[in-house]
Design a protein around this motif. Structure first.
Motif, PDB file in Angstrom:
ATOM      1  N   ILE A 130       0.821  -1.224   0.000  1.00  0.00           N
ATOM      2  CA  ILE A 130       0.000   0.000   0.000  1.00  0.00           C
ATOM      3  C   ILE A 130       0.853   1.272   0.000  1.00  0.00           C
ATOM      4  O   ILE A 130       0.678   2.149  -0.850  1.00  0.00           O
ATOM      5  N   GLY A 131       1.781   1.372   0.943  1.00  0.00           N
ATOM      6  CA  GLY A 131       2.560   2.610   1.065  1.00  0.00           C
ATOM      7  C   GLY A 131       3.403   2.897  -0.168  1.00  0.00           C
ATOM      8  O   GLY A 131       3.495   4.044  -0.614  1.00  0.00           O
ATOM      9  N   TYR A 132       4.043   1.861  -0.714  1.00  0.00           N
ATOM     10  CA  TYR A 132       4.930   2.066  -1.861  1.00  0.00           C
ATOM     11  C   TYR A 132       4.148   2.240  -3.155  1.00  0.00           C
ATOM     12  O   TYR A 132       4.521   3.043  -4.011  1.00  0.00           O
ATOM     13  N   GLN A 133       3.064   1.465  -3.321  1.00  0.00           N
ATOM     14  CA  GLN A 133       2.245   1.674  -4.524  1.00  0.00           C
ATOM     15  C   GLN A 133       1.656   3.088  -4.507  1.00  0.00           C
ATOM     16  O   GLN A 133       1.630   3.780  -5.531  1.00  0.00           O
ATOM     17  N   THR A 134       1.180   3.510  -3.328  1.00  0.00           N
ATOM     18  CA  THR A 134       0.612   4.859  -3.200  1.00  0.00           C
ATOM     19  C   THR A 134       1.658   5.910  -3.565  1.00  0.00           C
ATOM     20  O   THR A 134       1.395   6.835  -4.336  1.00  0.00           O
ATOM     21  N   GLY A 135       2.864   5.750  -3.033  1.00  0.00           N
ATOM     22  CA  GLY A 135       3.938   6.700  -3.325  1.00  0.00           C
ATOM     23  C   GLY A 135       4.287   6.711  -4.803  1.00  0.00           C
ATOM     24  O   GLY A 135       4.482   7.772  -5.410  1.00  0.00           O
ATOM     25  N   TRP A 136       4.353   5.526  -5.388  1.00  0.00           N
ATOM     26  CA  TRP A 136       4.725   5.422  -6.798  1.00  0.00           C
ATOM     27  C   TRP A 136       3.674   6.094  -7.696  1.00  0.00           C
ATOM     28  O   TRP A 136       4.001   6.910  -8.562  1.00  0.00           O
ATOM     29  N   PHE A 137       2.410   5.742  -7.479  1.00  0.00           N
ATOM     30  CA  PHE A 137       1.341   6.323  -8.304  1.00  0.00           C
ATOM     31  C   PHE A 137       1.259   7.836  -8.089  1.00  0.00           C
ATOM     32  O   PHE A 137       1.040   8.593  -9.039  1.00  0.00           O
ATOM     33  N   ALA A 138       1.419   8.269  -6.844  1.00  0.00           N
ATOM     34  CA  ALA A 138       1.317   9.704  -6.551  1.00  0.00           C
ATOM     35  C   ALA A 138       2.438  10.471  -7.248  1.00  0.00           C
ATOM     36  O   ALA A 138       2.188  11.431  -7.979  1.00  0.00           O
ATOM     37  N   LEU A 139       3.673  10.040  -7.036  1.00  0.00           N
ATOM     38  CA  LEU A 139       4.811  10.815  -7.534  1.00  0.00           C
ATOM     39  C   LEU A 139       4.943  10.725  -9.048  1.00  0.00           C
ATOM     40  O   LEU A 139       5.208  11.727  -9.711  1.00  0.00           O
ATOM     41  N   HIS A 140       4.760   9.528  -9.585  1.00  0.00           N
ATOM     42  CA  HIS A 140       5.030   9.357 -11.019  1.00  0.00           C
ATOM     43  C   HIS A 140       3.784   9.560 -11.879  1.00  0.00           C
ATOM     44  O   HIS A 140       3.796  10.335 -12.820  1.00  0.00           O
ATOM     45  N   ARG A 141       2.707   8.846 -11.563  1.00  0.00           N
ATOM     46  CA  ARG A 141       1.542   8.909 -12.452  1.00  0.00           C
ATOM     47  C   ARG A 141       0.735  10.193 -12.258  1.00  0.00           C
ATOM     48  O   ARG A 141       0.234  10.762 -13.216  1.00  0.00           O
ATOM     49  N   ARG A 142       0.607  10.655 -11.006  1.00  0.00           N
ATOM     50  CA  ARG A 142      -0.248  11.817 -10.759  1.00  0.00           C
ATOM     51  C   ARG A 142       0.535  13.134 -10.785  1.00  0.00           C
ATOM     52  O   ARG A 142       0.042  14.123 -11.285  1.00  0.00           O
ATOM     53  N   ALA A 143       1.770  13.143 -10.212  1.00  0.00           N
ATOM     54  CA  ALA A 143       2.505  14.426 -10.142  1.00  0.00           C
ATOM     55  C   ALA A 143       3.598  14.535 -11.199  1.00  0.00           C
ATOM     56  O   ALA A 143       4.175  15.609 -11.354  1.00  0.00           O
ATOM     57  N   HIS A 144       3.905  13.439 -11.894  1.00  0.00           N
ATOM     58  CA  HIS A 144       4.936  13.459 -12.945  1.00  0.00           C
ATOM     59  C   HIS A 144       6.221  14.123 -12.438  1.00  0.00           C
ATOM     60  O   HIS A 144       6.758  15.034 -13.070  1.00  0.00           O
ATOM     61  N   ILE A 145       6.699  13.632 -11.318  1.00  0.00           N
ATOM     62  CA  ILE A 145       7.900  14.239 -10.726  1.00  0.00           C
ATOM     63  C   ILE A 145       9.095  14.067 -11.663  1.00  0.00           C
ATOM     64  O   ILE A 145       9.204  13.052 -12.358  1.00  0.00           O
ATOM     65  N   GLN A 146       9.953  15.093 -11.690  1.00  0.00           N
ATOM     66  CA  GLN A 146      11.114  15.088 -12.593  1.00  0.00           C
ATOM     67  C   GLN A 146      12.406  15.136 -11.781  1.00  0.00           C
ATOM     68  O   GLN A 146      12.439  15.749 -10.703  1.00  0.00           O
ATOM     69  N   PRO A 147      13.477  14.535 -12.322  1.00  0.00           N
ATOM     70  CA  PRO A 147      14.779  14.639 -11.642  1.00  0.00           C
ATOM     71  C   PRO A 147      15.130  16.111 -11.442  1.00  0.00           C
ATOM     72  O   PRO A 147      14.873  16.936 -12.330  1.00  0.00           O
ATOM     73  N   GLY A 148      15.669  16.418 -10.276  1.00  0.00           N
ATOM     74  CA  GLY A 148      16.074  17.800  -9.997  1.00  0.00           C
ATOM     75  C   GLY A 148      14.980  18.630  -9.342  1.00  0.00           C
ATOM     76  O   GLY A 148      15.251  19.731  -8.854  1.00  0.00           O
ATOM     77  N   GLU A 149      13.739  18.117  -9.309  1.00  0.00           N
ATOM     78  CA  GLU A 149      12.674  18.871  -8.636  1.00  0.00           C
ATOM     79  C   GLU A 149      12.803  18.700  -7.107  1.00  0.00           C
ATOM     80  O   GLU A 149      13.473  17.777  -6.618  1.00  0.00           O
ATOM     81  N   THR A 150      12.122  19.590  -6.394  1.00  0.00           N
ATOM     82  CA  THR A 150      12.115  19.511  -4.929  1.00  0.00           C
ATOM     83  C   THR A 150      10.802  18.900  -4.463  1.00  0.00           C
ATOM     84  O   THR A 150       9.727  19.366  -4.850  1.00  0.00           O
ATOM     85  N   LEU A 151      10.920  17.856  -3.654  1.00  0.00           N
ATOM     86  CA  LEU A 151       9.753  17.153  -3.102  1.00  0.00           C
ATOM     87  C   LEU A 151       9.687  17.408  -1.602  1.00  0.00           C
ATOM     88  O   LEU A 151      10.669  17.157  -0.893  1.00  0.00           O
TER      89      LEU A 151
END
Ligand SMILES: NC(=O)c1ccc[n+]([C@@H]2O[C@H](COP(=O)([O-])OP(=O)(O)OC[C@H]3O[C@@H](n4cnc5c(N)ncnc54)[C@H](OP(=O)(O)O)[C@@H]3O)[C@@H](O)[C@H]2O)c1
Length: 334
Positions: A130-151
């Motif tokens: 749950i925790g890792y799938q949630t993190g993965w979907f949130a950061l990559h699929r929903r927020a499209h996080i990019q290298p060099g961005e600040t989280l």
């Protein structure tokens, strides 16, 4: 078998009872597992209180995710050494309530059952879902996080927060963690956060602005909500994304949409569980990616303590009280 049952609603320590109950039998598409490990998740707390979006019929056994060994397969569950599930397999995934993970046996739906990564112990593997799938979907699929961005990660030493730090670092982001207290700050540092803010000592808005040269955080991961969300809007960057993950703080905030317009930021909701029904192929892909990352060592669930079956209610209560770090895990052999 023995299992913790919830027969009325309230605080976990008051409503969870360790009882002798009938063994589960698998329905079509289900399997029975011997529970090897099952972590406490905030939804277990919210379900005990009757405040979660899923409201199981009473009585039920909580424990929403687990690692188990398959002992029986229901009708229609495919078997075979290459494609299907077999008795004896070590698996992880979601529990099918009312037979959750806080018992000797649990039920799972085959559709949300996955091979347990070999690189992880039972307790670690049980916490990869749950925790890792949630993190993965949130950061990559929903927020499209990019290298060099600040989280910016709130409740960074907690279950979903600790996963978000590791996944954020693996994505090439600079990670700022916000935690409540010096011990949690140490945990967040060890997890890899570049900057850690103790919210009892410092104003996170001020620190985030200082650290980012006034720009603010590109992505904010918020499992706390309430005032934490309200303050986050003060340090979100131009074209930033605030991820709405949960409301552990107890107040469901309201968004000021004029503010989102004026500052050009997005408010991005995530209900990860919905992907299981609406896009299960993405959950499978995510599991394969998380397994690869666990094998290469770039992610590893933080198991801060393991509990014997008799200690589970007390552990769930400490999660409810906001004093745990990482995952507190019921482990059958501890
Ligand atoms: N959107 C989704 O699909 C999804 C999926 C999974 C989980 N979630 C949500 O994510 C949240 C976190 O779950 P988790 O299991 O990982 O829990 P957790 O983060 O390990 O525990 C909650 C943390 O929130 C912080 N907190 C702030 N105010 C609090 C309060 N009044 N009471 C309790 N805690 C408070 C505490 O950290 P600090 O003291 O360090 O601030 C505490 O450790 C929950 O709201 C859960 O429902 C959402």
């Amino acid at each position: 078998m023995k299992a913790w049952r919830i027969g009325s609603l309230g605080e976990p320590k008051d409503v969870m009872q360790l009882e002798e109950v009938a063994d589960p039998t698998p329905g079509p598409g289900q399997l029975v597992v011997k529970v090897l490990a099952s972590p406490a998740n905030f939804p277990d707390v919210l379900m005990a209180r009757g405040l979660y979006q899923v409201k199981p019929e009473l009585p039920f056994t909580a424990g929403v995710e687990l690692c188990g060994e398959v002992v029986a397969l229901g009708e229609g569950v495919s078997t075979g050494s290459t494609s299907g599930l077999q008795v004896g397999d070590r698996v992880i995934g979601g529990a099918a309530l009312p037979y959750g993970g806080f018992g000797e046996l649990a039920l799972m739906d085959a559709a949300t059952t996955f091979p347990a990564p070999e690189a992880l112990t039972d307790a670690e593997a049980s916490s990869l879902y749950i925790g890792y799938q949630t993190g993965w979907f949130a950061l990559h699929r929903r927020a499209h996080i990019q290298p060099g961005e600040t989280l910016l990660v709130h409740a960074a030493a907690g279950g979903v927060g600790s996963a978000a730090i590791q996944l954020g670092k693996a994505a090439g982001a600079t990670v700022i963690g916000v935690v409540g207290g010096p011990e949690k700050a140490e945990v967040a540092k060890k997890l890899g956060a570049d900057v850690v803010i103790d919210r009892h000592e410092e104003d996170f808005v001020k620190v985030v602005k200082e650290v980012t040269g006034g720009k603010g955080a590109d992505v904010i991961y918020d499992p706390v909500g309430g005032d934490t969300y309200d303050r986050s809007t003060k340090c979100i960057a131009f074209e930033g994304r605030i991820l709405i993950i949960g409301f552990a703080g107890g107040r469901i905030q309201e968004a000021a949409l004029n503010h989102s317009l004026i500052k050009n930021y997005s408010i991005v909701g995530l209900h990860w569980g919905l992907y299981n029904t609406l896009a299960p192929e993405l959950v499978n892909e995510c599991h394969a990616e998380l397994t690869r990352m666990a094998d290469e060592g770039s992610i590893k669930p933080l198991v801060s303590e393991t509990l014997a079956l008799e200690q589970v209610a007390e552990g769930v209560q400490r999660l409810a009280d906001g004093v745990t770090v990482g995952r507190v895990v019921y482990e059958a052999d501890s």
